[in-house]
Design an enzyme around this catalytic site. Structure first.
Site, PDB file in Angstrom:
ATOM      1  N   CYS A 231      36.590  34.102  42.005  1.00  0.00           N
ATOM      2  CA  CYS A 231      37.267  33.060  41.234  1.00  0.00           C
ATOM      3  C   CYS A 231      36.263  32.031  40.695  1.00  0.00           C
ATOM      4  CB  CYS A 231      38.356  32.407  42.083  1.00  0.00           C
ATOM      5  SG  CYS A 231      39.540  31.446  41.121  1.00  0.00           S
TER       6      CYS A 231
ATOM      7  N   HIS B 202      41.614  37.268  43.148  1.00  0.00           N
ATOM      8  CA  HIS B 202      41.537  37.004  44.586  1.00  0.00           C
ATOM      9  C   HIS B 202      41.758  38.293  45.372  1.00  0.00           C
ATOM     10  CE1 HIS B 202      41.378  32.539  45.031  1.00  0.00           C
ATOM     11  NE2 HIS B 202      41.706  32.619  43.760  1.00  0.00           N
TER      12      HIS B 202
ATOM     13  N   GLU C 253      41.301  38.857  48.398  1.00  0.00           N
ATOM     14  CA  GLU C 253      41.842  38.603  49.748  1.00  0.00           C
ATOM     15  C   GLU C 253      43.356  38.476  49.728  1.00  0.00           C
ATOM     16  OE1 GLU C 253      42.308  34.650  48.055  1.00  0.00           O
ATOM     17  OE2 GLU C 253      40.765  36.191  47.848  1.00  0.00           O
TER      18      GLU C 253
END
Length: 406
Positions: free
Chosen positions: A290, A374, A376
């Protein structure tokens, strides 16, 4: 865009319209009426929309939303309540990321076995101002056509507002473009992390042993990023965004992680770019997510640009050119790396299938790669967890090439 004309029965008086107790006042003069939830008061920010159907607690505690007022496109938010396990903010002493929240329906009682608190009470405790009863579909359509507006969100239980004052504040807000918001959300002290991912039977675990030492530069890092690094057997040391390359290299890392975060990357880059350039010169493997992706782009000479509506949601299709596969990912960004400005040593590895914007790069002459989205998740699909394994494999091999398989 409002349901503020809903009526209620009053004994002996028939039906009377409910008085709006919350407003969203856009800088162009549009006033949206609704009913207040969460904290009282007023806050100014940039209005964006998020298309995720779940994970509102994770979204509202993502530091990357600093300076923004989040409109949820999914109408029913709050049904699963909140708890202390799903918070993504690491630095709990910092101010809340999101400045406000806009909802379609009123918050209902939670219906989930993990719920510990009603969303309304949780918003009050975190100082987040909210409004319900808004036609969020119409607001989302407006943002898609005109871009993300600056606005003031206000909640007053008595329904008394100085609308002229609120409009003046919305007009006076300079906008996120040109703002360095990292100091508002990131850590100021170094710390270690060893918590691993959550499982149904055991909750969060602890890393045992370590294969690699990763230094994570905190621009507004999320907890699940750190957990997935720990899952890969990484001993993680988190350092402030202002740490120098010398400070980081003195910790003898096997790799350096550049985190997500809020604000204008060009402003944060004033102090972050020289550090990243020093790390690149050292040959230390780098992985960015990001804002970290944007910082890496700036460090190699590319530029960033402000997006009209940004990408905020958990259903974005991205193609990974290194595998040829398409993954559904979670995104939260209002700026992007301009692919036309990338140098010859930067290979484009990922691209958004929504609008063709750049979503990943890998350097051909340095051990460094990054993605705009993202991987994750939290919330979102787990299609991209392989990137953390790719980073660990690259550290083990002493290089990052962005060519590992899932």
């Amino acid at each position: 865009m409002s349901n503020a004309t809903i009526s209620q029965a009053l004994p002996g008086a028939g039906w009377a319209p409910l008085k709006p107790t919350a407003l969203v006042v856009l800088a162009d003069g549009l006033v949206i009426e609704g009913f207040g939830i969460g904290a009282t008061g007023q806050a100014v920010g940039e209005v964006c929309f998020n298309t995720a159907m779940t994970g509102y607690e994770e979204i509202l505690t993502d530091p990357s939303y600093a300076g923004q007022i989040i409109t949820f496109t999914f109408p029913h938010i709050g049904v699963v309540g909140t708890n202390d396990e799903d918070i993504e903010t690491v630095n709990m002493a910092a101010s809340a990321g999101a400045r406000g929240v806009i909802l379609r329906a009123d918050i209902t009682e939670p219906s989930n076995y993990r719920a510990a608190r009603r969303l309304d009470d949780w918003l009050k405790a975190r100082g987040i101002i909210g409004i319900s009863g808004v036609d969020t579909r119409a607001l989302t359509s407006r943002i898609r056509r005109l871009g993300m507006p600056n606005a003031v969100i206000a909640h007053a239980p008595d329904g008394a507002f100085d609308r002229a004052e609120l409009l003046a504040k919305a007009k006076a807000f300079p906008g996120i473009d040109g703002m360095d918001l990292v100091p508002d959300v990131a850590t100021t002290q170094r710390y270690d992390w060893d918590q691993t991912s959550w499982t149904l039977e055991h909750g969060y675990g602890r890393r045992e042993g370590a294969k690699h030492h990763v230094v994570a530069v905190d621009y507004g890092i999320k907890r699940n990023i750190l957990r997935l690094l720990a899952d890969q057997g990484c001993a993680v040391t988190v350092v402030p965004a202002t740490a120098s390359a010398e400070d980081i290299l003195a910790l003898k890392p096997d790799g350096v992680f550049l985190s997500n975060g809020p604000g204008d990357p060009a402003e944060t880059g004033r102090y972050a770019v020289p550090t990243i350039q020093g790390l690149l010169d050292s040959g230390t493997p780098l992985f960015g997510i990001c804002l970290g992706h944007q910082m890496l782009g700036l460090a190699i000479g590319a530029s960033t640009l402000k997006m009209p509506q940004g990408h905020h949601g958990a259903n974005h299709p991205v193609k990974d050119f290194t595998t040829g596969k398409v993954e559904i990912v979670s995104m939260n960004h209002g700026f992007a790396v301009d692919p036309e400005t990338l140098p010859a040593n930067a290979e484009v590895t990922h691209v958004s299938l929504f609008d063709g914007s750049n979503c990943g790069i890998a350097l051909t002459d340095r051990p460094a790669f990054s993605v705009q989205y993202h991987p994750e998740a939290s919330p979102g699909p787990r299609d991209s967890h392989y990137l953390f394994r790719r980073f660990a494999e690259a550290m083990a091999a002493g290089k990052v090439g962005g060519t590992g398989e899932r």
